[in-house]
Enzyme design. Structure first.
Site, PDB file in Angstrom:
ATOM      1  N   ASP A  60      31.314 -46.983 -38.793  1.00  0.00           N
ATOM      2  CA  ASP A  60      31.136 -45.850 -37.871  1.00  0.00           C
ATOM      3  C   ASP A  60      31.515 -44.553 -38.574  1.00  0.00           C
ATOM      4  OD1 ASP A  60      30.421 -44.580 -35.546  1.00  0.00           O
ATOM      5  OD2 ASP A  60      32.348 -44.891 -34.547  1.00  0.00           O
ATOM      6  N   ILE A 102      42.919 -34.526 -27.683  1.00  0.00           N
ATOM      7  CA  ILE A 102      42.339 -33.922 -28.887  1.00  0.00           C
ATOM      8  C   ILE A 102      41.114 -34.684 -29.375  1.00  0.00           C
ATOM      9  CG2 ILE A 102      44.473 -32.865 -29.686  1.00  0.00           C
ATOM     10  CD1 ILE A 102      44.906 -35.256 -31.505  1.00  0.00           C
ATOM     11  N   GLY A 103      40.756 -35.762 -28.675  1.00  0.00           N
ATOM     12  CA  GLY A 103      39.580 -36.530 -29.073  1.00  0.00           C
ATOM     13  C   GLY A 103      39.319 -37.662 -28.115  1.00  0.00           C
ATOM     14  N   GLN A 104      38.106 -38.192 -28.157  1.00  0.00           N
ATOM     15  CA  GLN A 104      37.746 -39.298 -27.291  1.00  0.00           C
ATOM     16  C   GLN A 104      36.726 -40.167 -27.996  1.00  0.00           C
ATOM     17  OE1 GLN A 104      36.822 -38.160 -23.321  1.00  0.00           O
ATOM     18  NE2 GLN A 104      36.412 -40.236 -22.622  1.00  0.00           N
ATOM     19  N   GLY A 105      36.972 -41.478 -28.015  1.00  0.00           N
ATOM     20  CA  GLY A 105      36.068 -42.405 -28.676  1.00  0.00           C
ATOM     21  C   GLY A 105      35.558 -43.443 -27.715  1.00  0.00           C
ATOM     22  N   GLY A 106      34.986 -44.502 -28.267  1.00  0.00           N
ATOM     23  CA  GLY A 106      34.385 -45.519 -27.443  1.00  0.00           C
ATOM     24  C   GLY A 106      35.384 -46.342 -26.655  1.00  0.00           C
ATOM     25  N   GLY A 156      38.722 -45.111 -25.794  1.00  0.00           N
ATOM     26  CA  GLY A 156      39.780 -44.365 -25.141  1.00  0.00           C
ATOM     27  C   GLY A 156      39.945 -42.963 -25.679  1.00  0.00           C
ATOM     28  N   LYS A 157      40.998 -42.295 -25.200  1.00  0.00           N
ATOM     29  CA  LYS A 157      41.278 -40.912 -25.580  1.00  0.00           C
ATOM     30  C   LYS A 157      42.412 -40.857 -26.607  1.00  0.00           C
ATOM     31  CE  LYS A 157      39.853 -38.973 -21.127  1.00  0.00           C
ATOM     32  NZ  LYS A 157      40.256 -38.182 -19.940  1.00  0.00           N
ATOM     33  N   VAL A 158      42.443 -39.751 -27.331  1.00  0.00           N
ATOM     34  CA  VAL A 158      43.502 -39.492 -28.300  1.00  0.00           C
ATOM     35  C   VAL A 158      44.260 -38.246 -27.859  1.00  0.00           C
ATOM     36  CG1 VAL A 158      44.086 -39.060 -30.709  1.00  0.00           C
ATOM     37  CG2 VAL A 158      42.108 -40.490 -30.142  1.00  0.00           C
TER      38      VAL A 158
END
Length: 596
Positions: free
Chosen positions: A400, A279-283, A285-287
Site C-alpha cells: 500500500d 491527524i490521519g485516517q486509514g482503512g 481506523g483513525k490516527v
C-alpha cells in the site's frame, strides 16, 4: 498486582520473572541501537577501509545487530567485532567508547598506525583485545592497567616501545613479542604467556564448584521453564505474567520488547481521543496526536472496529512485521494497548505529518516541500523498500505504497509507515490473495487482475509515488475529466511527456527545480510502472538509477519498446478505420484512447 490465577507454583513464578526481566533488558537495548550503529559507522570511517572489505554497514539500517557482517550481538547490543585481516590503514576512533557492552575486539593483521589510544581503558567490559600485526607506535598507555576484565591481550608484531604496565602481566593470556617493549630479562617478565601457565589453565576448586553449581541451577531453571510451558500448553492455560492495568483486556497479548500502554494513559494523552487531535485516517481506523505525561509526543493508531476480523489481522500483522523490520526509513513502533473492545498501536509522532499532507493539504501558514525535500523523500523511500525487499529477513512487501503512507520526521526525512496490508514474502512462491487490498491508482495491474503480489507490486506503487512527488497531484483525480484530461495520473503524465510539456507536469507550487533532475525521476517512475512486473527494476537498481547509474540504457530500451508498441497499435487502428490523410490527428487521438 499480579494475576495469581496464572501462577500455579514457585517454579512458574521464577520462570515468569526471568522472562519479564529479559523483556525489560531488551527494551532498553533497542533504544541504544541507533547509538551503536552510528558509532560503528564512525569507527569504520576512521579505520579507512580503502579496499572496501566491509560493504554492508549501511547508515540506513538502524541496528547493526540484524545483518551487519563482522558484528556479533547479545540482547540487542554489540559484544564482538571481528575486524582482522581486512586491510584497514587508519586509526581507532573514540566512537568505540559508545559500544558499552563490547567484550571482544579483533583488529589483528591490518595496517593500523598511530599510538595506542588511552581511552581503550574505558571499555570496562572488554575481555579479548587483539591488535597484533599492525603499525602501532609509542608505548602502552598506563591507563590500560585499569582493564580489570581483560583476559586476553595481544600486541605482538607492532612498532611499540617503552615499558609495559606491570598489571598487564597478570592477564591470563598476553603477547608482547616482536616489539621493542621492555620485557623478558629486562623486566624479569616474559614477553608472552605460556600455555602451561597455572594462571591461564587452572582454577581454584571453589571457583569450579561455584561454576558447576551455577550451570546446574541454570539447567534446572531451563528444564523447569520447558516443563511449565508444555504443561500449560497441554491444559491451554496462560503462563505469562502481566501487571493489572485499568481497562485492560483479560485476553492478554504479549509483544516482546514493546511497551504496553494503559487505556487511561492514552485517553489522557489524546484528550479522550478528541476529533481535534485526528491527524490521519486509514482503512482500519483513525490516527491521533497525543502527548504523554513526560511530554513525549506520540501518534496513536486506534482500530475503529476491533471485532472485524480484518482489523484484528491488520493489528497483529503490523505489530509482527514492524518488529522484524528495523531501518532508518521505516516507522518504529513504540508500544500498544489492548482492551476488551480496543486494539491500539503507538508510534513516535512525525512532526511534519505525511508527504500527501505536505503536497496537497497544507494550511496557509505551513511550509510545503521544495524540490530538495522531494528528492530526499524519493531516495529515503527507495532505501526503505530496498531494505524490506532485499535485506530484511524474511522479506516484506508493503502492498500500500503511496504519499499518504510516507511520513516526515523533524528533518523532513522519509519514514515509511502503515504496514496494515504488508505481507512476509515466501521465496518459494508469489503471494496470492483472494481479496485485493490497496489504494486505486497505486495498485499494480497484475495484482488487480490476478491477486498475485510480489516485490514488483511495491515497485509499481513507488513509481506512482514518484509521479505524486513531481506533480503534487493524486494518483486518481476525477476533476481532470472536466478539462478532458486523463483520470489516471500515469496516463496524464505520459501524454504530457509525449507532447514535451515538462513544465505542465511539474507541481505549480514548486518555485524552482532542476529540469534534468525532474526528467530523471520521471524516467525512473515510468520504468517502475511498466505493465509487466518482470520488466520493472528491483529497488536496488532503482536506487542506482536515481543517482543516474544505468538509467540511460534502460530508458532507451523502454523508449524503443514503447514506440514499437504505439506504432503497432496505430497500424491496427488505421487498418480497421482507413481514414484519409487529412484525418491524421483524429486517428492518433482515437488510437491513444483505445490504447489506454
Amino acid at each position: 498486582m499480579f494475576h495469581t490465577k496464572f501462577i500455579r507454583d514457585p517454579l512458574t513464578m521464577l520462570t515468569s520473572w526471568l522472562i519479564f526481566l529479559s523483556v525489560l533488558k531488551l527494551t532498553y537495548a533497542v533504544k541504544e541501537a541507533d547509538i551503536e550503529g552510528e558509532a560503528l559507522l564512525d569507527l569504520l570511517k576512521n579505520l579507512n577501509d580503502s579496499n572496501n572489505g566491509i560493504q554492508d554497514w549501511n547508515s540506513y539500517m538502524v541496528s547493526p545487530c540484524f545483518s551487519w557482517s563482522h558484528v556479533t550481538c547479545r540482547n540487542g547490543h554489540v559484544v564482538s567485532l571481528a575486524l582482522d585481516s581486512i586491510g584497514f590503514s587508519g586509526t581507532l576512533s573514540p566512537s568505540i567508547l559508545k559500544l558499552k557492552y563490547l567484550v571482544t575486539l579483533e583488529l589483528q593483521n591490518n595496517k593500523l598506525s598511530g599510538p595506542l589510544p588511552d581511552y581503550i581503558a574505558n571499555l570496562t567490559t572488554l575481555q579479548y583485545l587483539n591488535l597484533a600485526g599492525n603499525n602501532f607506535i609509542g608505548s602502552v598507555p598506563a591507563s590500560w592497567a585499569q582493564l580489570s576484565t581483560l583476559k586476553h591481550l595481544d600486541l605482538s608484531s607492532n612498532r611499540l616501545t617503552g615499558t609495559i604496565p606491570l598489571q598487564l602481566f597478570s592477564i591470563p593470556v598476553f603477547n608482547f613479542s616482536n616489539t621493542q617493549l621492555y620485557c623478558g630479562s629486562k623486566l624479569e617478565q616474559p614477553c608472552d604467556s605460556k600455555s602451561d601457565r597455572p594462571a591461564s589453565k587452572k582454577k581454584p576448586k571453589l571457583a569450579q564448584a561455584v561454576q558447576f553449581a551455577s550451570c546446574g541451577a541454570f539447567a534446572l531453571v531451563c528444564l523447569g521453564a520447558i516443563c511449565t510451558y508444555r504443561y500449560h500448553q497441554m491444559h491451554k492455560q496462560k503462563s505469562d505474567v502481566f501487571v493489572d492495568v485499568s481497562g485492560e483486556d483479560e485476553s492478554k497479548i504479549s509483544f516482546g520488547q514493546l511497551k504496553r500502554f494503559s487505556w487511561r494513559e492514552l485517553q489522557v494523552a489524546t484528550k479522550s481521543f478528541s476529533e481535534s487531535n485526528v491527524i490521519g485516517q486509514g482503512g482500519f481506523g483513525k490516527v491521533y496526536k497525543g502527548i504523554l505525561l513526560d511530554n513525549t509526543k506520540i501518534a496513536v493508531k486506534r482500530l475503529t472496529d476491533y471485532h472485524n476480523p480484518g482489523g484484528e489481522a491488520a493489528f497483529e500483522r503490523e505489530v509482527h512485521l514492524i518488529s522484524v523490520a528495523v531501518h532508518r526509513n521505516l516507522l518504529r513502533l513504540i508500544g500498544f494497548c489492548t482492551t476488551s473492545t480496543e486494539r491500539i498501536l503507538v508510534y513516535p509522532f512525525m512532526e511534519n505529518l505525511s508527504v500527501a499532507y505536505r503536497l496537497r493539504d497544507l494550511k496557509a501558514d505551513e511550509k510545503g516541500l521544495d524540490w530538495g525535500a522531494r528528492k530526499r523523500v524519493a531516495f529515503g523511500t527507495a532505501h526503505g523498500l530496498e531494505y524490506l525487499h532485499e535485506q530484511c529477513n524474511p522479506k516484506i512487501i508493503h502492498r500500500d505504497l503511496k504519499a499518504a503512507n510516507i511520513l516526515l520526521d523533524d528533518e523532513f526525512e522519509a519514514v515509511l509507515g502503515d504496514f496494515g496490508l504488508a505481507k512476509l514474502v515466501d521465496t518459494r512462491m508469489t503471494h496470492v490473495t483472494t481479496q485485493v487490498r490497496g489504494t486505486m491508482g497505486h495498485i499494480a495491474p497484475e495484482y488487480l487482475s490476478t491477486g498475485k503480489s510480489s516485490e514488483k507490486t511495491d515497485v509499481f506503487g513507488y513509481g506512482i509515488t514518484l509521479l505524486e512527488l513531481v506533480t503534487g497531484q493524486r494518483a486518481v483525480d476525477l476533476s481532470r475529466l472536466e478539462e478532458e484530461e486523463d483520470v489516471l495520473l500515469i496516463d496524464h503524465v505520459k501524454k504530457l511527456l509525449k507532447e514535451n510539456r515538462l513544465e505542465d507536469i511539474v507541481d505549480r507550487n514548486l518555485e524552482s527545480y532542476d529540469p534534468k533532475e525532474v526528467e530523471r525521476i520521471l524516467q525512473v517512475a515510468l520504468l517502475c510502472t511498466q505493465c509487466y512486473p518482470e520488466d520493472r527494476p528491483i529497488m536496488s537498481e532503482v536506487v542506482k538509477m536515481l543517482q543516474g547509474v544505468g538509467l540511460a540504457d534502460r530508458w532507451a530500451d523502454w523508449k524503443q519498446v514503447e514506440d514499437a508498441r504505439t506504432h503497432e497499435q496505430f497500424s491496427q487502428t488505421t487498418h480497421q478505420f482507413p481514414w484519409s490523410d487529412e484525418s491524421t490527428h483524429e486517428q492518433e487521438a482515437i488510437q491513444l484512447s483505445r490504447a489506454r
